[in-house]
Write a protein that holds these residues in place. Structure first.
Motif, PDB file in Angstrom:
ATOM      1  N   THR A 321      14.097  13.644  27.795  1.00 39.28           N
ATOM      2  CA  THR A 321      14.180  12.468  26.919  1.00 39.28           C
ATOM      3  C   THR A 321      15.642  12.181  26.596  1.00 39.28           C
ATOM      4  O   THR A 321      16.478  13.087  26.577  1.00 39.28           O
ATOM      5  CB  THR A 321      13.400  12.693  25.612  1.00 39.28           C
ATOM      6  OG1 THR A 321      13.934  13.837  24.945  1.00 39.28           O
ATOM      7  CG2 THR A 321      11.925  12.910  25.889  1.00 39.28           C
ATOM      8  N   LEU A 322      15.953  10.931  26.357  1.00 34.65           N
ATOM      9  CA  LEU A 322      17.325  10.501  26.113  1.00 34.65           C
ATOM     10  C   LEU A 322      17.622  10.488  24.623  1.00 34.65           C
ATOM     11  O   LEU A 322      16.809  10.041  23.794  1.00 34.65           O
ATOM     12  CB  LEU A 322      17.552   9.106  26.708  1.00 34.65           C
ATOM     13  CG  LEU A 322      17.447   9.028  28.233  1.00 34.65           C
ATOM     14  CD1 LEU A 322      17.595   7.599  28.697  1.00 34.65           C
ATOM     15  CD2 LEU A 322      18.485   9.916  28.886  1.00 34.65           C
ATOM     16  N   ASN A 323      18.806  10.965  24.297  1.00 35.90           N
ATOM     17  CA  ASN A 323      19.256  11.029  22.908  1.00 35.90           C
ATOM     18  C   ASN A 323      20.534  10.203  22.797  1.00 35.90           C
ATOM     19  O   ASN A 323      21.565  10.550  23.366  1.00 35.90           O
ATOM     20  CB  ASN A 323      19.509  12.486  22.511  1.00 35.90           C
ATOM     21  CG  ASN A 323      19.978  12.604  21.066  1.00 35.90           C
ATOM     22  OD1 ASN A 323      19.958  11.628  20.311  1.00 35.90           O
ATOM     23  ND2 ASN A 323      20.384  13.804  20.674  1.00 35.90           N
ATOM     24  N   PHE A 324      20.453   9.112  22.045  1.00 39.46           N
ATOM     25  CA  PHE A 324      21.603   8.213  21.920  1.00 39.46           C
ATOM     26  C   PHE A 324      22.325   8.429  20.586  1.00 39.46           C
ATOM     27  O   PHE A 324      22.772   7.484  19.945  1.00 39.46           O
ATOM     28  CB  PHE A 324      21.145   6.755  22.033  1.00 39.46           C
ATOM     29  CG  PHE A 324      20.732   6.370  23.420  1.00 39.46           C
ATOM     30  CD1 PHE A 324      21.678   5.969  24.348  1.00 39.46           C
ATOM     31  CD2 PHE A 324      19.403   6.433  23.807  1.00 39.46           C
ATOM     32  CE1 PHE A 324      21.301   5.619  25.627  1.00 39.46           C
ATOM     33  CE2 PHE A 324      19.018   6.077  25.085  1.00 39.46           C
ATOM     34  CZ  PHE A 324      19.964   5.672  26.002  1.00 39.46           C
ATOM     35  N   GLU A 325      22.450   9.657  20.191  1.00 45.33           N
ATOM     36  CA  GLU A 325      23.201   9.981  18.986  1.00 45.33           C
ATOM     37  C   GLU A 325      24.622  10.364  19.368  1.00 45.33           C
ATOM     38  O   GLU A 325      24.882  10.905  20.444  1.00 45.33           O
ATOM     39  CB  GLU A 325      22.536  11.124  18.227  1.00 45.33           C
ATOM     40  CG  GLU A 325      21.151  10.777  17.680  1.00 45.33           C
ATOM     41  CD  GLU A 325      20.567  11.930  16.903  1.00 45.33           C
ATOM     42  OE1 GLU A 325      21.254  12.988  16.813  1.00 45.33           O
ATOM     43  OE2 GLU A 325      19.440  11.803  16.397  1.00 45.33           O
ATOM     44  N   GLN A 326      25.523  10.070  18.442  1.00 43.80           N
ATOM     45  CA  GLN A 326      26.925  10.402  18.681  1.00 43.80           C
ATOM     46  C   GLN A 326      27.159  11.897  18.453  1.00 43.80           C
ATOM     47  O   GLN A 326      26.366  12.601  17.822  1.00 43.80           O
ATOM     48  CB  GLN A 326      27.819   9.577  17.733  1.00 43.80           C
ATOM     49  CG  GLN A 326      27.857   8.097  18.082  1.00 43.80           C
ATOM     50  CD  GLN A 326      28.707   7.826  19.306  1.00 43.80           C
ATOM     51  OE1 GLN A 326      29.335   8.736  19.847  1.00 43.80           O
ATOM     52  NE2 GLN A 326      28.715   6.571  19.747  1.00 43.80           N
ATOM     53  N   HIS A 327      28.250  12.338  18.950  1.00 48.85           N
ATOM     54  CA  HIS A 327      28.743  13.694  18.702  1.00 48.85           C
ATOM     55  C   HIS A 327      27.781  14.759  19.222  1.00 48.85           C
ATOM     56  O   HIS A 327      27.583  15.808  18.594  1.00 48.85           O
ATOM     57  CB  HIS A 327      29.014  13.912  17.207  1.00 48.85           C
ATOM     58  CG  HIS A 327      29.839  12.825  16.590  1.00 48.85           C
ATOM     59  ND1 HIS A 327      31.141  12.561  16.977  1.00 48.85           N
ATOM     60  CD2 HIS A 327      29.528  11.922  15.623  1.00 48.85           C
ATOM     61  CE1 HIS A 327      31.595  11.542  16.252  1.00 48.85           C
ATOM     62  NE2 HIS A 327      30.651  11.132  15.433  1.00 48.85           N
ATOM     63  N   VAL A 328      27.139  14.492  20.328  1.00 48.39           N
ATOM     64  CA  VAL A 328      26.349  15.519  21.000  1.00 48.39           C
ATOM     65  C   VAL A 328      26.893  15.642  22.413  1.00 48.39           C
ATOM     66  O   VAL A 328      27.327  14.661  23.026  1.00 48.39           O
ATOM     67  CB  VAL A 328      24.843  15.168  21.017  1.00 48.39           C
ATOM     68  CG1 VAL A 328      24.270  15.176  19.612  1.00 48.39           C
ATOM     69  CG2 VAL A 328      24.599  13.813  21.665  1.00 48.39           C
ATOM     70  N   ASP A 329      26.864  16.857  22.925  1.00 52.42           N
ATOM     71  CA  ASP A 329      27.413  17.091  24.259  1.00 52.42           C
ATOM     72  C   ASP A 329      26.452  16.635  25.345  1.00 52.42           C
ATOM     73  O   ASP A 329      26.873  16.093  26.375  1.00 52.42           O
ATOM     74  CB  ASP A 329      27.733  18.583  24.438  1.00 52.42           C
ATOM     75  CG  ASP A 329      28.838  19.026  23.490  1.00 52.42           C
ATOM     76  OD1 ASP A 329      29.659  18.165  23.091  1.00 52.42           O
ATOM     77  OD2 ASP A 329      28.868  20.222  23.139  1.00 52.42           O
ATOM     78  N   ASP A 330      25.173  16.871  25.144  1.00 57.07           N
ATOM     79  CA  ASP A 330      24.187  16.548  26.159  1.00 57.07           C
ATOM     80  C   ASP A 330      23.242  15.493  25.586  1.00 57.07           C
ATOM     81  O   ASP A 330      22.596  15.707  24.554  1.00 57.07           O
ATOM     82  CB  ASP A 330      23.396  17.804  26.553  1.00 57.07           C
ATOM     83  CG  ASP A 330      22.591  17.588  27.823  1.00 57.07           C
ATOM     84  OD1 ASP A 330      22.533  16.423  28.300  1.00 57.07           O
ATOM     85  OD2 ASP A 330      22.016  18.564  28.328  1.00 57.07           O
TER      86      ASP A 330
END
Length: 1093
Positions: A321-330
């Protein structure tokens, strides 16, 4: 034809599918029974192995492969679908375009290249279905825009394109744009390019606006998949680009440059940052030379983001699943690798199954992965990784499977070979998803996908049991209340576990969800909850009493307070479901007096509350409870006892209730008759009765008599008549009779018995017995009170004089004070000294009032002189009037012989006329005709009456003369008369005129608005100006006149004089000028032609 194939569009006439082979469904078998009871009997006992009873009555496969009835003109190489628009690339270098909403419209566009010169490799269709890019094995690329009949070659695109990342938000939000906006191209050589294509015709520009190389992968392997997405707010300036090769997946994150599309290189800065740093890379090694990257976007809106991705690799399908949060590496979360399933074999061989095969192509739906092999399709659920679908692809001999194409906007899926096209129909994909989440104990998610009440009940039941087994009893109680687990089973489970608090929560929830029509069940639940609350309160009280003052005791005390507050709220919410007597017994059994009174107040049993406080002799609390309710009967019932013990507070309560009937409060008021009272405090009964009489305007004679009684008998100071007199003076009276509402006879008898003399005097005056009032006042010796009552009969002067004589007799004979009697005469103008002289005794010396007598005689003499002067003045005035009358008779006006009438302009001297001081002259008949238009209504009525009387007199005289004698023939000949002006007066002669006037005189009262038409100027002039003895049509009468004739002549002269006064009172011309100052020069409706040239 192609117009008969589309399953997801309304089928056209003649639509048909080919007969499908038998399909084996695994994991989606039909329920063994449609009966809900059978499903309930299965329970959830098999939840551990992942199999659940299906609630669908008629199960259908989720996936259905349907062939499309369309014959391809050449072998199919590549197919793309987007926004219900299908593009097919054939081996003959022909592009076939079909709009699925109108499948009968098929467009074939050839590419101007022979198959020997160029072999087509792939086609790419943008999400809006407007832009199509064709690539070949030779690296030659073409561009086709919707509406074109010929593709255009992309001369700068010298590469084999493996994948394209379209700018979906820009394309879907601009349906009329001709530009592709910024797009990313993945080439076979490992290069990532940025380009913009524009179909707009521009002489100086080609369709290739620009093409720039942004980044080259270090391994320089084909880029099999590329995707571009922009982060959602609050940071829409960051882009995520995912790139795949057969063995690696890259993540590029950065901020693109917002430049005009003409300048290009929007993503140059983003990729430039990775020349020095390494992007996020995940590697799945293998020897597979091809790969695919698919995304699923749950919404078809322009700015929606994809939810999940699937990457086909050699070891398996990489899913996340896609995660469009900032400040995450993956930015790819929950990744898992689904191994390829082993394909089922239909042979009878007992050999072990073959190893898994790598599919040719895949497709991603919301919950499944569809794998396409060379002869079959399989489906894997992405939630549990289990295969739940398999179907064979019906192939002809030598037919080769090509791949799967998905419409990312309309969510349709198409399987194509080199000779056929199939539509993979997805039916209710989320039908059984709830079972999977239920098996994973994701109850909240499972509830989002349930579709029937039975499914929801199964999820809630499982969640309740799970919470109960985990010891989370309150949560279990809430979910038990929402499911269909038997009530007895739940109650026993909580009782066995000793969780009475959780059981109470369960009962409250069940009560909230019980139908309002189930009165018995609601009453039983509510009553049982009351017992639970009371028992818990007793338990907390015992704990507080047993322990010392510690922090635990304080916590328990706080808990008890909260519990009691909850019980009060429970009473307020469910008072309609509680039996009053039963709850009374329960609360009394637990000794909770405060709760007992609160419940009685909530259910409206105020009588119970008041009676309780009366028995406790808490009078103030009883009155407070009485004030908080609106039942007036309780005021009458408890008024007697409460008035006796708390009179002031009770009267205050009465004053706040204006709707009370004062007559029904009389028993309570009489309680104050013998009650001990402080002399300095006011009588509360009198205070209430005064409010009723003066504020509420009560007119009941009983109330007024009772107030008189309290004033006369129960006054704190028997000698003080002030309050009683104030009431008697200010008491309201009946507007019809003018008498007070209290009984005067009763009040008189009561005041006499109580010795209230002043009140008796006032009552006598109210009864108009002024002599009795004066006698009683004199009997008491109150001279001033007697004087006041003597002046009361203002309209009866003889009675007033008689009363004053009584007072004078009292002053002279009883007081025997001559000087006081003389001063007494100054208080009234009705008595003179001669009126009181008879009251003096015979032996009185005149010297004592000699001055008063002399003063009286001087007054009489002055009055006589005044009368004499007035008489002399009247005589002189009469003489002056006589002289003025004599002078007026000699007044005259000189006129010329040729003077003309101001109306008819004829000679004035031809007949009788009038001359006014203003020098206006009129004939008599002309004056009458002019005056009738100016005179007011009352004057017109009088003129009409005079006209009638004069005509009657003239007719009567003519009749009498015709019977008594004869006249000269010459005289009797008729005199020629002028034509009458009024149409109401018919006939050319005066005789006829008089005949017409006679009936008019009888109808004076009915003339109405025609008064002016009823006045006949010629006739009235004839009778008004004829000399005495003149008969119309006959002349003067002869012979000797009798006495009756003389009286008739005098009466006629009087009538003519009165008519003359009316006509000659003012000049009609001058009068009309003054009266018409406010009138317009031109009347409404009149045409003004004075200014016309």
């Amino acid at each position: 034809m192609f117009d008969e194939f589309v399953e997801h569009v309304a089928p056209a006439t003649g639509f048909s599918h080919a007969k499908l082979p038998q399909v084996h469904y695994e994991g989606f078998e039909l329920s063994p029974s449609d009966d809900d009871a059978l499903v309930e009997a299965h329970g959830l006992g098999s939840a551990d192995d992942g199999h659940f009873p299906n609630s669908e009555s008629a199960g259908q496969p989720i996936f259905d492969l349907c062939p499309v009835q369309y014959t391809l003109p050449a072998p199919l190489v590549s197919l793309a679908v987007s926004s219900d628009k299908m593009a097919m690339g054939l081996a003959s270098n022909v592009i076939v375009l079909i709009e699925l909403a109108h499948p009968e419209q098929i467009l074939q566009i050839p590419i101007p290249r022979k198959p020997t010169e160029m072999s087509l490799y792939k086609i790419f269709l943008d999400p809006s279905g407007r832009h199509l890019v064709i690539t070949s094995h030779q690296g030659e690329n073409w561009y086709l825009f919707r509406g074109w009949r010929k593709p255009k070659q992309l001369k700068s695109f010298k590469m084999v394109i493996e994948s394209i990342a379209w700018n979906e938000p820009a394309l879907l939000s601009s349906p009329h744009s001709t530009s592709t906006r910024e797009l990313l191209v993945g080439a076979r050589n490992g290069g990532i390019y940025e380009a913009v294509l524009d179909a707009a015709e521009d002489f100086f520009k080609s369709q290739e606006r620009y093409l720039h190389l942004l980044f080259t992968l270090p391994e320089k392997t084909p880029i099999t998949g590329i995707r571009l997405d922009v982060f959602p707010p609050p940071d829409p300036k960051t882009a995520l680009i995912i790139v795949t090769t057969p063995t690696r997946i890259y993540q590029f994150v950065g901020s693109p440059d917002r430049r005009p599309e003409e300048s290009g290189r929007m993503f140059l800065a983003l990729f430039s940052a990775y020349k020095e740093t390494v992007p996020k890379i995940s590697e799945l090694p293998g020897n597979l030379i091809y790969s695919e990257l698919h995304f699923f976007r749950p919404s078809d809106r322009a700015f929606s983001l994809p939810k999940s991705l699937a990457w086909l690799t050699a070891p398996g399908i990489y899913y996340g699943t896609l995660n469009f949060e900032q400040h995450v590496d993956d930015h790819i979360d929950s990744t898992q690798l689904f191994p390829y399933p082993s394909l089922s074999q239909h042979s009878t061989s007992t050999a072990s199954p073959p190893p898994p095969q790598v599919p040719l192509s895949i497709a991603l739906t919301e919950f499944h992965l569809v794998l396409l092999y060379k002869d079959r399709l399989t489906g894997i659920c992405t939630l549990n990784g289990k295969q739940n679908y398999e179907d064979t692809v019906p192939l002809r001999p030598n037919e080769v499977v090509r791949g799967i194409a998905a419409d990312p906007v309309r969510k349709t899926y198409w399987v194509y070979t080199d000779q056929s096209i199939f539509e993979l129909i997805v039916r209710n994909e989320s039908r059984d998803i709830w079972q999977i989440f239920l098996g994973q104990q994701k109850f909240d998610v499972a509830l989002q996908y349930v579709q029937t009440a039975l499914q929801r009940d199964q999820v809630l039941s499982a969640q309740a049991r799970t919470f109960f087994d985990e010891g989370r009893f309150f949560q279990a109680a809430q979910y038990y209340a929402q499911c269909s687990v038997p009530f007895e089973e739940v109650v026993l489970r909580f009782l066995d576990a000793g969780e009475r608090d959780a059981l109470r929560s369960y009962l409250i929830s069940r009560l909230e969800r019980t139908k309002k029509t189930d009165l018995t069940q609601r009453m039983m639940l509510a009553t049982w909850l009351v017992e639970f609350y009371l028992s818990k309160c007793d338990e907390l009280d015992d704990f507080c009493a047993a322990e010392t003052a510690t922090s635990d005791v304080q916590n328990v005390e706080t808990e008890r307070i909260i519990l009691e507050e909850d019980l009060r709220h429970f009473f307020e919410a469910y008072k309609a479901n509680l039996d009053r007597d039963t709850v009374y017994e329960l609360i009394q059994g637990h000794g909770r007096t405060d709760m007992l009174l609160f419940f009685a107040t909530i259910v409206g049993d105020h009588e119970y509350v008041i009676q309780h406080w009366v028995l406790e002799e808490e009078w103030s609390k009883a009155i407070d409870a009485l004030n908080r309710q609106s039942d007036l009967e309780l005021y009458y019932r408890f008024g007697t006892v409460l008035t006796r013990h708390a009179p002031k507070e009770m009267v205050d309560a009465w004053l706040r209730q204006p709707a009370l009937d004062p007559l029904r409060l009389i028993p309570s008021l009489l309680q104050l008759q013998h009650a001990p009272r402080d002399a300095l405090s006011s009588n509360q009964a009198v205070r209430y009765l005064n409010h009723v009489v003066f504020q509420q305007s009560n007119t009941s004679s009983i109330i007024h008599n009772l107030l008189v009684t309290f004033h006369a008998i129960l006054s704190p100071a028997p000698s003080d008549d002030g309050p009683l007199l104030r009431f008697l003076t200010t008491a309201p009276c009946d507007p019809l009779t003018g008498k007070p509402y209290y009984d005067l006879d009763y009040a008189l008898r009561l005041c006499k018995g109580a010795g209230r003399i002043q009140a008796c005097v006032h009552i006598y005056a109210k009864m108009e017995l002024y002599e009795n009032s004066v006698d009683l006042a004199l009997q008491k010796g109150d001279l001033e009170l007697a004087k006041v009552n003597a002046d009361m009969p203002e309209s009866d002067l003889p009675l007033r004089k008689k009363l004053w004589l009584k007072i004078a007799r009292y002053v002279v004979q009883d007081k025997k004070d001559i000087k006081s009697a003389m001063r007494f005469l100054e208080d009234t103008d009705l008595l003179k000294i001669e009126d009181i002289l008879p009251f003096f005794p015979d032996f009185v010396v005149i010297d004592d009032f000699k001055e008063e007598i002399a003063h009286a005689l001087e007054g009489y003499s002055a009055h006589i002189d005044e009368l004499k002067r007035e008489m002399d003045e009247a005589t002189r005035t009469a003489e002056s009037i006589k002289e003025d009358i004599a002078e007026l008779r000699g007044r005259f006006v000189t006129i010329a012989a040729e003077e003309a009438c101001s109306v008819c302009a004829q000679l004035l001297l031809t007949r009788q006329f009038y001359v006014f001081p203003c020098q206006h002259t009129f004939h008599t008949d002309c004056l009458i005709g002019l005056a009738r238009e100016c005179l007011p209504t009352h004057a017109l009525r009088r003129v009409l009456a005079l006209q009638t009387e004069l005509v009657k007199e003239s007719q009567t005289g003519a009749t009498e003369r015709s019977t008594t004698g004869t006249v000269d023939e010459q005289v009797r000949q008729p005199v020629r008369q002028r034509t009458l002006l009024s149409t109401n007066f018919v006939g050319p002669a005066l005789q006829n005129g008089t005949k017409a006037v006679a009936p008019l005189g009888r109808n004076i009262l009915s003339a109405g608005d025609k008064l002016r038409d009823l006045i006949i100027p010629d006739a009235l002039a004839a009778v008004a100006t004829a000399p005495v003895g003149w008969i119309p049509g006959m002349g003067l009468a002869g012979g000797k006149k009798s006495g009756s004739d003389k009286d008739a002549e005098k009466r006629t002269e009087r009538l003519r004089a009165e008519l003359d006064d009316i006509l000659a009172s003012s000049c009609p011309v001058c009068e009309s000028v003054v009266a018409g100052l406010d009138r317009p020069f031109v009347d409404p409706g009149e045409m003004d032609t004075t200014w016309v040239l």
